[in-house]
Design a protein around this motif. Structure first.
Motif, short mmCIF file in Angstrom:
data_model
loop_
_atom_site.label_atom_id
_atom_site.label_comp_id
_atom_site.label_asym_id
_atom_site.label_seq_id
_atom_site.Cartn_x
_atom_site.Cartn_y
_atom_site.Cartn_z
N ASN A 179 0.83 -1.09 0.01
CA ASN A 179 0.05 -0.31 -0.27
C ASN A 179 1.17 1.67 -0.10
O ASN A 179 0.27 2.34 -0.77
CB ASN A 179 -0.65 0.23 1.29
CG ASN A 179 -2.33 -0.78 0.82
OD1 ASN A 179 -2.58 -0.71 0.11
ND2 ASN A 179 -2.38 -2.24 1.77
N ILE A 180 1.78 0.93 0.19
CA ILE A 180 3.10 1.84 0.35
C ILE A 180 4.53 2.68 -1.01
O ILE A 180 4.39 3.56 -0.96
CB ILE A 180 3.39 2.66 1.98
CG1 ILE A 180 4.48 1.59 3.21
CG2 ILE A 180 2.48 2.87 2.45
CD1 ILE A 180 5.16 1.38 3.34
N GLU A 181 3.92 1.68 -1.30
CA GLU A 181 5.59 1.37 -2.19
C GLU A 181 5.32 0.37 -3.63
O GLU A 181 4.84 -0.92 -2.91
CB GLU A 181 6.61 0.48 -1.19
CG GLU A 181 8.23 0.56 -2.03
CD GLU A 181 8.83 1.60 -2.46
OE1 GLU A 181 9.16 1.99 -2.94
OE2 GLU A 181 8.19 3.16 -1.42
N ASP A 182 5.94 0.30 -4.43
CA ASP A 182 5.13 -1.12 -5.01
C ASP A 182 6.15 -1.69 -5.27
O ASP A 182 7.23 -1.42 -5.28
CB ASP A 182 5.27 0.02 -6.75
CG ASP A 182 5.00 -1.13 -7.95
OD1 ASP A 182 4.71 -2.39 -7.87
OD2 ASP A 182 4.27 -0.29 -9.16
N ILE A 183 6.79 -2.68 -4.49
CA ILE A 183 6.87 -3.78 -5.41
C ILE A 183 7.99 -4.18 -6.40
O ILE A 183 8.86 -4.45 -6.59
CB ILE A 183 6.70 -5.47 -3.97
CG1 ILE A 183 6.58 -5.04 -2.85
CG2 ILE A 183 7.73 -6.70 -4.35
CD1 ILE A 183 6.37 -5.90 -1.81
N GLU A 184 7.22 -4.57 -7.10
CA GLU A 184 7.35 -4.84 -8.62
C GLU A 184 8.19 -4.06 -9.40
O GLU A 184 8.31 -3.10 -9.57
CB GLU A 184 6.10 -4.60 -10.19
CG GLU A 184 6.39 -5.53 -11.25
CD GLU A 184 5.61 -5.40 -11.97
OE1 GLU A 184 5.42 -5.87 -13.19
OE2 GLU A 184 3.94 -6.35 -10.76
N GLY A 185 9.41 -4.46 -9.63
CA GLY A 185 10.43 -3.78 -10.06
C GLY A 185 12.08 -3.39 -8.79
O GLY A 185 13.00 -2.84 -9.65
N GLU A 186 11.33 -3.88 -8.18
CA GLU A 186 12.46 -3.18 -7.38
C GLU A 186 13.57 -3.68 -6.30
O GLU A 186 13.30 -5.04 -6.27
CB GLU A 186 11.59 -2.30 -5.18
CG GLU A 186 10.47 -0.95 -6.03
CD GLU A 186 10.67 -0.28 -5.73
OE1 GLU A 186 10.26 0.75 -5.55
OE2 GLU A 186 11.48 0.15 -6.97
N ASP A 187 14.22 -3.17 -6.16
CA ASP A 187 15.59 -3.62 -5.85
C ASP A 187 15.55 -4.47 -4.11
O ASP A 187 15.34 -2.72 -3.75
CB ASP A 187 17.36 -2.65 -6.15
CG ASP A 187 17.16 -3.37 -7.92
OD1 ASP A 187 17.67 -4.43 -7.99
OD2 ASP A 187 17.74 -2.34 -8.31
N VAL A 188 15.75 -5.66 -3.46
CA VAL A 188 15.45 -5.42 -2.01
C VAL A 188 16.38 -6.46 -1.64
O VAL A 188 17.13 -7.22 -2.39
CB VAL A 188 14.07 -6.36 -1.80
CG1 VAL A 188 13.64 -6.98 -1.12
CG2 VAL A 188 12.98 -5.59 -2.85
N LEU A 189 16.90 -5.97 -0.31
CA LEU A 189 18.30 -6.69 0.43
C LEU A 189 16.64 -6.66 1.95
O LEU A 189 16.21 -6.00 2.91
CB LEU A 189 18.32 -4.86 1.00
CG LEU A 189 19.83 -5.30 2.11
CD1 LEU A 189 20.72 -7.14 1.82
CD2 LEU A 189 20.76 -4.66 2.43
N ASP A 190 17.19 -8.38 2.32
CA ASP A 190 16.59 -9.23 3.82
C ASP A 190 17.45 -8.85 4.04
O ASP A 190 18.76 -10.46 3.49
CB ASP A 190 16.50 -10.37 2.50
CG ASP A 190 15.03 -10.60 4.16
OD1 ASP A 190 15.03 -10.47 4.81
OD2 ASP A 190 14.50 -11.65 3.65
N LEU A 191 17.60 -8.55 5.05
CA LEU A 191 18.95 -8.57 6.48
C LEU A 191 19.00 -9.31 7.50
O LEU A 191 17.75 -9.78 8.05
CB LEU A 191 19.61 -6.82 7.13
CG LEU A 191 20.28 -6.66 5.89
CD1 LEU A 191 20.59 -4.75 6.46
CD2 LEU A 191 21.55 -7.12 5.00
#
Length: 184
Positions: free
Chosen positions: A38-50
């Motif tokens: 609802n606050i960010e479009d995940i599609e196409g994003e670069d994600v870091l999972d720590l």
């Protein structure tokens, strides 16, 4: 472990019994992803999972269309499990780094659009983690940062704090790396 939604939705993977990570519950995972979407479009994003643990969060981001997901996990058993799931999915957008999160944050050169951190609740440096992330090169102005924690932690006084969400005993603090002007 199951992936809730997206291109890999409803896929299940058997987590080895010798994994010591505390996975985010499906209830909490589903709710926080509703908030994120609802606050960010995940599609196409670069994600870091720590502190990636079983990789459940990484896989959920991947399934929901992130262009790349980098999972950083210190424990060999957990990192190997994430790699095995990556191989089963055949998805090269997932990168697994077996290493120390603090060393990673001090040396990372590229920023990510979304950073998710789920450190062990009893980690001796837990209170430092949001600030370390927000001050690292892993984020750029506008990056979204989500930190999972227990009810004992309150990060609302930190710069960039936007909101707190609780789902049962699982809590999330959501931050946005401020831009130079303070606007998003």
């Amino acid at each position: 472990m199951r992936i809730i939604r997206g291109k890999y939705g409803k896929r299940r993977f058997d987590v080895p019994h010798n994994i010591t990570a505390r996975p985010t519950t499906d209830f909490a995972k589903e709710n926080i992803f509703n908030v994120i979407e609802n606050i960010e479009d995940i599609e196409g994003e670069d994600v870091l999972d720590l502190f990636a643990g079983t990789g459940a969060i990484s896989l959920e981001f991947l399934s929901r269309g992130a262009s790349s997901v980098t999972s950083v996990e210190m424990a060999a058993t957990q990192a190997n499990f994430i790699r095995s799931v990556k191989e089963k999915l055949g998805d090269d957008a997932l990168r697994v780094i077996r290493g120390d999160v603090f060393k990673f944050l001090s040396s990372v050169k590229r920023p990510y659009d979304i950073v998710f951190a789920d450190p062990p609740y009893d980690h001796p440096r837990f209170d430092e983690i949001p600030t370390l992330i927000l001050n690292s090169n892993a984020v750029k102005p506008g990056s979204l940062v989500i930190v999972e924690h227990n009810a004992k932690h309150d990060f609302s006084a930190l710069p960039g704090f936007e909101e707190h969400r609780a789902y049962g005993s699982v809590n999330f603090s959501i931050f946005r790396k401020p831009t130079a002007t303070g606007n998003e």
